[in-house]
Design a protein around this motif. Sequence first.
Motif, PDB file in Angstrom:
ATOM      1  N   UNK A 173      -1.827 -30.335  33.244  1.00  0.00           N
ATOM      2  CA  UNK A 173      -1.330 -29.118  33.887  1.00  0.00           C
ATOM      3  C   UNK A 173      -2.334 -28.581  34.891  1.00  0.00           C
ATOM      4  N   UNK A 174      -1.835 -28.020  36.007  1.00  0.00           N
ATOM      5  CA  UNK A 174      -2.692 -27.390  36.999  1.00  0.00           C
ATOM      6  C   UNK A 174      -3.049 -25.986  36.590  1.00  0.00           C
ATOM      7  N   UNK A 175      -3.813 -25.300  37.461  1.00  0.00           N
ATOM      8  CA  UNK A 175      -4.272 -23.951  37.150  1.00  0.00           C
ATOM      9  C   UNK A 175      -3.110 -22.992  36.933  1.00  0.00           C
ATOM     10  N   UNK A 176      -2.055 -23.119  37.746  1.00  0.00           N
ATOM     11  CA  UNK A 176      -0.934 -22.185  37.623  1.00  0.00           C
ATOM     12  C   UNK A 176      -0.301 -22.279  36.243  1.00  0.00           C
ATOM     13  N   UNK A 177       0.011 -23.496  35.805  1.00  0.00           N
ATOM     14  CA  UNK A 177       0.658 -23.674  34.504  1.00  0.00           C
ATOM     15  C   UNK A 177      -0.275 -23.217  33.389  1.00  0.00           C
ATOM     16  N   UNK A 178      -1.546 -23.566  33.492  1.00  0.00           N
ATOM     17  CA  UNK A 178      -2.514 -23.201  32.458  1.00  0.00           C
ATOM     18  C   UNK A 178      -2.624 -21.689  32.318  1.00  0.00           C
ATOM     19  N   UNK A 179      -2.727 -20.990  33.446  1.00  0.00           N
ATOM     20  CA  UNK A 179      -2.906 -19.539  33.388  1.00  0.00           C
ATOM     21  C   UNK A 179      -1.620 -18.826  32.967  1.00  0.00           C
ATOM     22  N   UNK A 180      -0.481 -19.294  33.430  1.00  0.00           N
ATOM     23  CA  UNK A 180       0.781 -18.701  32.993  1.00  0.00           C
ATOM     24  C   UNK A 180       0.950 -18.888  31.484  1.00  0.00           C
ATOM     25  N   UNK A 181       0.571 -20.072  30.992  1.00  0.00           N
ATOM     26  CA  UNK A 181       0.658 -20.325  29.555  1.00  0.00           C
ATOM     27  C   UNK A 181      -0.257 -19.382  28.778  1.00  0.00           C
ATOM     28  N   UNK A 182      -1.486 -19.199  29.247  1.00  0.00           N
ATOM     29  CA  UNK A 182      -2.407 -18.292  28.555  1.00  0.00           C
ATOM     30  C   UNK A 182      -1.872 -16.864  28.556  1.00  0.00           C
ATOM     31  N   UNK A 183      -1.304 -16.452  29.686  1.00  0.00           N
ATOM     32  CA  UNK A 183      -0.710 -15.129  29.735  1.00  0.00           C
ATOM     33  C   UNK A 183       0.451 -15.000  28.779  1.00  0.00           C
ATOM     34  N   UNK A 184       1.282 -16.046  28.720  1.00  0.00           N
ATOM     35  CA  UNK A 184       2.431 -16.059  27.821  1.00  0.00           C
ATOM     36  C   UNK A 184       1.989 -15.937  26.368  1.00  0.00           C
ATOM     37  N   UNK A 185       0.951 -16.644  25.982  1.00  0.00           N
ATOM     38  CA  UNK A 185       0.498 -16.601  24.593  1.00  0.00           C
ATOM     39  C   UNK A 185      -0.085 -15.240  24.227  1.00  0.00           C
ATOM     40  N   UNK A 186      -0.511 -14.448  25.225  1.00  0.00           N
ATOM     41  CA  UNK A 186      -1.065 -13.123  24.936  1.00  0.00           C
ATOM     42  C   UNK A 186       0.014 -12.112  24.564  1.00  0.00           C
ATOM     43  N   UNK A 187       1.299 -12.477  24.742  1.00  0.00           N
ATOM     44  CA  UNK A 187       2.388 -11.540  24.495  1.00  0.00           C
ATOM     45  C   UNK A 187       2.861 -11.545  23.045  1.00  0.00           C
ATOM     46  N   UNK A 188       2.054 -12.095  22.163  1.00  0.00           N
ATOM     47  CA  UNK A 188       2.461 -12.199  20.769  1.00  0.00           C
ATOM     48  C   UNK A 188       2.475 -10.877  20.027  1.00  0.00           C
ATOM     49  N   UNK A 189       1.768  -9.849  20.518  1.00  0.00           N
ATOM     50  CA  UNK A 189       1.771  -8.567  19.815  1.00  0.00           C
ATOM     51  C   UNK A 189       2.518  -7.516  20.618  1.00  0.00           C
ATOM     52  N   UNK A 190       3.056  -6.529  19.919  1.00  0.00           N
ATOM     53  CA  UNK A 190       3.950  -5.540  20.525  1.00  0.00           C
ATOM     54  C   UNK A 190       3.239  -4.681  21.558  1.00  0.00           C
ATOM     55  N   UNK A 191       1.977  -4.317  21.315  1.00  0.00           N
ATOM     56  CA  UNK A 191       1.260  -3.458  22.260  1.00  0.00           C
ATOM     57  C   UNK A 191       1.078  -4.148  23.604  1.00  0.00           C
ATOM     58  N   UNK A 192       0.729  -5.435  23.574  1.00  0.00           N
ATOM     59  CA  UNK A 192       0.548  -6.176  24.819  1.00  0.00           C
ATOM     60  C   UNK A 192       1.877  -6.329  25.544  1.00  0.00           C
ATOM     61  N   UNK A 193       2.947  -6.607  24.822  1.00  0.00           N
ATOM     62  CA  UNK A 193       4.264  -6.718  25.464  1.00  0.00           C
ATOM     63  C   UNK A 193       4.673  -5.404  26.122  1.00  0.00           C
ATOM     64  N   UNK A 194       4.438  -4.300  25.432  1.00  0.00           N
ATOM     65  CA  UNK A 194       4.802  -2.994  26.000  1.00  0.00           C
ATOM     66  C   UNK A 194       4.009  -2.723  27.276  1.00  0.00           C
ATOM     67  N   UNK A 195       2.710  -3.017  27.253  1.00  0.00           N
ATOM     68  CA  UNK A 195       1.878  -2.793  28.432  1.00  0.00           C
ATOM     69  C   UNK A 195       2.282  -3.725  29.572  1.00  0.00           C
ATOM     70  N   UNK A 196       2.632  -4.972  29.234  1.00  0.00           N
ATOM     71  CA  UNK A 196       3.076  -5.920  30.257  1.00  0.00           C
ATOM     72  C   UNK A 196       4.336  -5.419  30.954  1.00  0.00           C
ATOM     73  N   UNK A 197       5.315  -4.967  30.174  1.00  0.00           N
ATOM     74  CA  UNK A 197       6.562  -4.489  30.768  1.00  0.00           C
ATOM     75  C   UNK A 197       6.326  -3.234  31.606  1.00  0.00           C
TER      76      UNK A 197
END
Length: 283
Positions: A173-197
């Motif tokens: 995977x390139x940088x884009x896929x790697x970083x999007x994946x890392x960002x996606x995995x950070x959304x596992x908790x409700x507080x982070x999801x709320x702040x993201x939205x």
Amino acid sequence: MSATPAERTVILHGHEFSYTDSGSGPALMFIHGLLGSQQQWAHLVDRLDDNHRVVVPDLFGHGESAKPIGDYSLGAHAATLRDLLDRLDIERVTLIGHSLGGGIAMVFSYLFPERVDRLVLVSSGGLGREVSALLRSATLPGAEYVLPVIASGWMRDRLATAGRALQKLGMQPGSDITQVWRGFTSLGDADTRRAFLATTRAVIDPGGQSVTAHDYLPEVDPIPTLVVWGTRDRLIPAWHAASATSSIEGCRVELFQGAGHFPHLDDPDRFADLVREFVTTTG
């Protein structure tokens, strides 16, 4: 080569705010993008802190900083960064902002022009309406109910398994896929999801970016500005770099051929050299 600087915390607006602070000299502040963190800039600290003071925060709602209920607008983020600079006794700074961070940097320069020496905008938001459908989808009604499902441990495990299978086939995977994946995995908790939205909906609507720097930048005194973009950016199109020149007098544009949304990760040596040359020859 200097050791990796330790993360520090300070209480801002009643909440813990995480950052690194390394080196001495004229100050550089690196601002990450949506779902990013200070770790996306970590590889640049020891390239630049030999003769600059390098400050790299985690925005509220991201990384190790708190995820409070509150204002996640560009202006609120800019005010928080101003308060951090005050705590660190830094009067003036060069701002280097990526994606959302670029939008924050431009708003900061509009609100607090006396604090900014230069701007470096990397794949920046705020320069055009167009943005990827992936980010637009987060602004749709009901996204707060969908995110917990697609960011669940079950889903992350299966996507990770698929990724490992592709790697075994020689597909890295390139940088884009790697970083999007890392960002996606950070959304596992409700507080982070709320702040993201909250952050996403402050700058994007279903039709695209809802905040534009073109409304206010022509009204402020020009600040030396370097715009960096990858020619294969699929999140924010590279032609937005050209639009920057219509609102930012004397703006310099550098394109990274073949790079995606993270040119500072695709070619970190070139990026570090560009920043070093820009901050030492302008101002």
